[in-house]
Design an enzyme around this catalytic site. Structure first.
Site, PDB file in Angstrom:
ATOM      1  N   ARG A  78     -10.548  49.345  -0.994  1.00  0.00           N
ATOM      2  CA  ARG A  78     -10.105  50.640  -0.107  1.00  0.00           C
ATOM      3  C   ARG A  78      -9.355  51.585  -1.454  1.00  0.00           C
ATOM      4  O   ARG A  78     -10.289  52.266  -0.859  1.00  0.00           O
ATOM      5  CB  ARG A  78      -8.042  50.143   0.395  1.00  0.00           C
ATOM      6  CG  ARG A  78      -8.181  49.057   1.872  1.00  0.00           C
ATOM      7  CD  ARG A  78      -6.731  49.359   2.088  1.00  0.00           C
ATOM      8  NE  ARG A  78      -5.967  48.373   1.026  1.00  0.00           N
ATOM      9  CZ  ARG A  78      -4.730  48.416   0.228  1.00  0.00           C
ATOM     10  NH1 ARG A  78      -3.882  49.782   1.010  1.00  0.00           N
ATOM     11  NH2 ARG A  78      -4.054  47.684  -0.369  1.00  0.00           N
TER      12      ARG A  78
ATOM     13  N   ASN B  83      -6.260  48.656   5.631  1.00  0.00           N
ATOM     14  CA  ASN B  83      -6.054  46.933   5.366  1.00  0.00           C
ATOM     15  C   ASN B  83      -6.092  46.642   7.177  1.00  0.00           C
ATOM     16  O   ASN B  83      -4.645  47.410   7.673  1.00  0.00           O
ATOM     17  CB  ASN B  83      -5.501  46.367   4.596  1.00  0.00           C
ATOM     18  CG  ASN B  83      -6.245  46.043   3.256  1.00  0.00           C
ATOM     19  OD1 ASN B  83      -7.778  46.126   3.230  1.00  0.00           O
ATOM     20  ND2 ASN B  83      -5.752  45.381   2.453  1.00  0.00           N
TER      21      ASN B  83
END
Length: 101
Positions: free
Chosen positions: A30, A48
């Site tokens: 990320r 996520n």
């Protein structure tokens, strides 16, 4: 020449929503995506998901969006990207910057 304004003008921008599947959680994916998106001048989020995938929502110039997706699919991406399911639409302009959630 440079007005100081973002290149995120509504008429020029697009949105991509991309579900990234593979080993992409717990490997710094990320934050890697966020850094690349910011370098490309994109706005949006990367989060996520409960199923183990990562969801990217990015807005900006088509060439920048394409560049981000190319990097996400590249062997240099952290973890192991197996598949990227993408959907493109008109940009909404809702994001101020790019955040990892």
């Amino acid at each position: 020449m440079d007005s100081g304004q973002s290149t995120q003008e509504p008429g020029n921008s697009i949105r991509v929503t991309a579900a990234v599947n593979g080993m992409v959680q717990g490997v710094g994916f990320r934050y890697w995506v966020m850094r690349r998106a910011l370098n490309l001048g994109l706005t949006g989020t990367v989060i996520n998901r409960a199923d183990g995938s990562v969801l990217i929502t990015a807005e900006g110039l088509p060439s920048a969006v394409d560049g981000l997706l190319e990097q996400v699919r590249s062997p240099s991406a952290p973890g192991a990207v197996h598949d990227v399911e993408e959907h493109r639409s008109a940009a909404t302009g809702e994001f101020e910057g790019f955040a990892a959630g």
